[in-house]
Design a protein around this motif. Sequence first.
Motif: not given
Length: 101
Positions: A3-12, A14-19, A26-30
């Motif tokens: 995910x190139x949007x830094x306010x989202x983290x990828x999970x499998x 699905x994309x989720x809004x960064x907590x 981006x990607x699965x980095x949180x």
Amino acid sequence: LVVSDPVQAASGSKCYTCEDGAVCNGGSSLIPNVGWWRRPSELGNGTEKAELYRCPPAACVGEGKCLGGRQGPVCGICTTGWSMANGFCTRCTYGLEVFGV
């Protein structure tokens, strides 16, 4: 999924809004901010939405790491050679160690 949007983290797939309480690059980095914790097994595994937990005062120093003398979930356990006093872990002195507290 990257995910190139830094306010989202990828999970499998699905994309989720960064907590709140984390930095998402981006990607699965949180990455938890100071004062926040998440299970190490959830760091970067990309299989499910990570859950963030607020830490006790001065317990979590960010990036999923605990302040010296602390360990475990939400950095809420004192390491060997340290004891809990008024919510803070303090180093045992004079060769004494507290067990099972």
